[in-house]
Design an enzyme around this catalytic site. Structure first.
Site, mmCIF file in Angstrom:
data_model
loop_
_atom_site.group_PDB
_atom_site.id
_atom_site.type_symbol
_atom_site.label_atom_id
_atom_site.label_comp_id
_atom_site.label_asym_id
_atom_site.label_seq_id
_atom_site.Cartn_x
_atom_site.Cartn_y
_atom_site.Cartn_z
ATOM 1 N N HIS A 157 28.803 38.756 34.360
ATOM 2 C CA HIS A 157 28.632 39.833 35.359
ATOM 3 C C HIS A 157 29.984 40.321 35.867
ATOM 4 O O HIS A 157 30.079 40.822 36.987
ATOM 5 C CB HIS A 157 27.786 39.382 36.542
ATOM 6 C CG HIS A 157 26.517 38.683 36.161
ATOM 7 N ND1 HIS A 157 25.309 39.331 36.042
ATOM 8 C CD2 HIS A 157 26.281 37.387 35.818
ATOM 9 C CE1 HIS A 157 24.375 38.458 35.676
ATOM 10 N NE2 HIS A 157 24.956 37.272 35.513
ATOM 11 N N ASN A 286 49.728 54.008 30.526
ATOM 12 C CA ASN A 286 48.271 54.020 30.357
ATOM 13 C C ASN A 286 47.817 53.471 29.009
ATOM 14 O O ASN A 286 48.471 53.707 27.998
ATOM 15 C CB ASN A 286 47.747 55.455 30.507
ATOM 16 C CG ASN A 286 47.953 55.994 31.911
ATOM 17 O OD1 ASN A 286 47.923 55.235 32.879
ATOM 18 N ND2 ASN A 286 48.185 57.279 32.010
ATOM 19 N N GLU A 291 41.309 53.300 25.342
ATOM 20 C CA GLU A 291 40.310 54.177 25.965
ATOM 21 C C GLU A 291 39.710 55.143 24.937
ATOM 22 O O GLU A 291 38.511 55.423 24.954
ATOM 23 C CB GLU A 291 40.949 54.964 27.104
ATOM 24 C CG GLU A 291 41.353 54.089 28.266
ATOM 25 C CD GLU A 291 42.181 54.862 29.272
ATOM 26 O OE1 GLU A 291 41.671 55.151 30.353
ATOM 27 O OE2 GLU A 291 43.336 55.187 28.960
#
Ligand code: ARG
Length: 459
Positions: A157, A286, A291
């Site tokens: 979780h 980044n 991503e």
């Protein structure tokens, strides 16, 4: 205007709108090598059947090789108004061998040819994707082997749960990638049947030695039903499904790397060569490649859905709808290949940050499950042990107790059954050592698994 392969029945030219709407050449051009290979094998089979002389066969083969060269060298592009790559190859052949070209298409149709070309093309691409997966597996195994003793917090979780070895966590991805390779190999095995001879849908009345053709093109057998063969695209679906699953795995790996590289986690440092900056925020570094890989999962699932929907309710046998299988298939192949290569680079160049990992290990009382199992080992029922350690956890977290500051007396306030070895379990390294089950994060097992994978991947 180019002569159509079906000119005879028509008096009017095709509307320009349909020409550009219907052509698959801009995307099926990538099948040209397969189409030439298929043509060469077909010429040999036609010769064996007595439909070509040996000289005619050789001239067709030489001309097909010349067509291949002119496409490879860019001397022939998308011009000429051809409907698809099959028409282009036959059209170019006709330029070179006007009297012979018309003989090559005997006994075959584009309906079986497109399946043959796609299978030949996929055979090579699936090999390449499998090596791409292997390269990423190698990067993961290499990284795990670089940090053999590093223990990190494992999560459920996304809440801190139990200590695990970094190598164990990385090997989880190696296992799922291995299943991806298995699924692709399985799809390759199932499509390993020669479609030629099915012709348009009913087969051909010509003497075509399909066994010889299967041999020439490396198929293990001949497809048993011509109607199924020209209408079936299960082999495309299977590859798309396997690639969508692989993409899902890549997205999960990407997500962990994004998370681990945040200032808040700081577990890893991504190499600058695999990061980008911000046009506005001068301080930013980044994790764009990860991503992008994560974002591309959408199109992989979408490509599978697109072909499933195109096939849904489609009557047998060939329908032009089937042409819609190609762009999704090619896109998924390109996407997975580039994503695998980028992820291999990201993983190979990242560095773990052990001090940040150690700080995180001191939060969230990760020893709790081990302490409960310790009590079970001393005869306490698991439910009671769970309750006692739950109460202990509240105390540890509220008092902000560091593991080093906890004593046996502290533990015994919650259960008189704690023994002195319980204190050792507060150390994450002891926690992983305490694991005994097969497949657990036990350091001996992880070490053996890393060694097994290094051997398997020939690292
Ligand atoms: N470009 C077509 C495809 O990809 C080739 C088969 C066309 N067959 C036909 N009869 N129109 O499916």
């Amino acid at each position: 205007m180019t002569k159509k392969l079906w000119g005879g029945r028509f008096k009017k030219p095709t509307d320009g709108l349909l020409e550009s709407f219907g052509t698959s050449l801009p995307f099926d051009r990538r099948l040209y090598r397969a189409d030439i290979r298929a043509g060469i094998a077909h010429a040999r089979v036609l010769r064996e059947g007595g439909y070509l002389t040996a000289r005619e066969r050789d001239r067709i083969i030489a001309a097909l090789k010349a067509v291949e060269a002119e496409i490879t060298e860019g001397r022939v592009g998308l011009e000429g108004g051809y409907e698809d790559i099959h028409s282009l190859v036959l059209g170019r052949l006709a330029e070179k061998e006007p009297e012979l070209a018309g003989k090559l298409h005997a006994g075959r149709s584009r309906n079986d040819l497109v399946v043959l070309d796609t299978r030949l093309y996929l055979r090579e691409e699936l090999e390449e994707i499998s090596s791409g997966i292997r390269a990423l597996q190698s990067a993961l195994v290499g990284k795990g082997s670089e940090y053999p003793d590093l223990v990190i917090p494992g999560y459920t979780h996304l809440q801190p749960a139990q200590p695990v070895l970094a190598g164990h966590h990385l090997l989880a991805f190696v296992e799922m990638l291995q299943r991806d390779r298995g699924r692709l190999a399985d799809a390759a095995r199932r499509m390993d049947l020669l479609p030629a001879g099915s012709a348009a849908l009913a087969g051909s009345g010509l003497k075509l030695d399909q066994k010889l053709m299967a041999e020439l093109l490396g198929f293990k057998g001949v497809a048993p039903n011509s109607v199924d063969t020209v209408s079936d695209r299960d082999f495309v679906l299977e590859v798309l499904a396997a690639l969508a699953i692989c993409g899902t795995h890549l997205s999960r790996l990407a997500s962990e790397l994004v998370l681990w590289s945040t200032a808040e986690f700081g577990f890893i440092e991504l190499d600058e060569s695999f990061c980008t900056g911000s046009s506005f925020l001068p301080q930013k570094k980044n994790p764009d490649p990860a991503e992008l890989v994560r974002g591309k999962t959408g199109r992989l699932g979408g490509n599978l859905q697109a072909v499933l929907t195109a096939l849904h309710g489609l009557p047998l046998a060939y329908n032009r709808d089937l042409q819609e299988d190609k762009e999704p298939l090619f896109d998924s192949i390109d996407t997975v290949k580039s994503s695998l290569a980028v992820m291999a680079g990201v993983v190979a160049t990242l560095k773990f940050n052990p001090p940040a990992v150690e700080r995180a290990l001191r939060r969230g009382f990760l020893a709790a499950p081990d302490l409960a199992e310790h009590l079970v080992g001393r005869g306490v029922a698991f439910r009671q042990a769970h309750r006692a350690v739950g109460e202990l956890a509240v105390w540890v977290i509220e008092e902000e107790k560091e593991p080093a500051g906890i004593t046996l007396e502290d533990l015994r306030k919650f259960s008189p059954d704690f023994g002195p070895e319980a204190l050792e379990l507060l150390d994450p390294a002891a926690s992983v050592r305490a694991k005994k089950t097969i497949g657990s994060t036990n350091p001996g097992m992880v070490k053996r698994n890393l060694a097994k994978w290094r051997k398997k991947l020939e690292l």
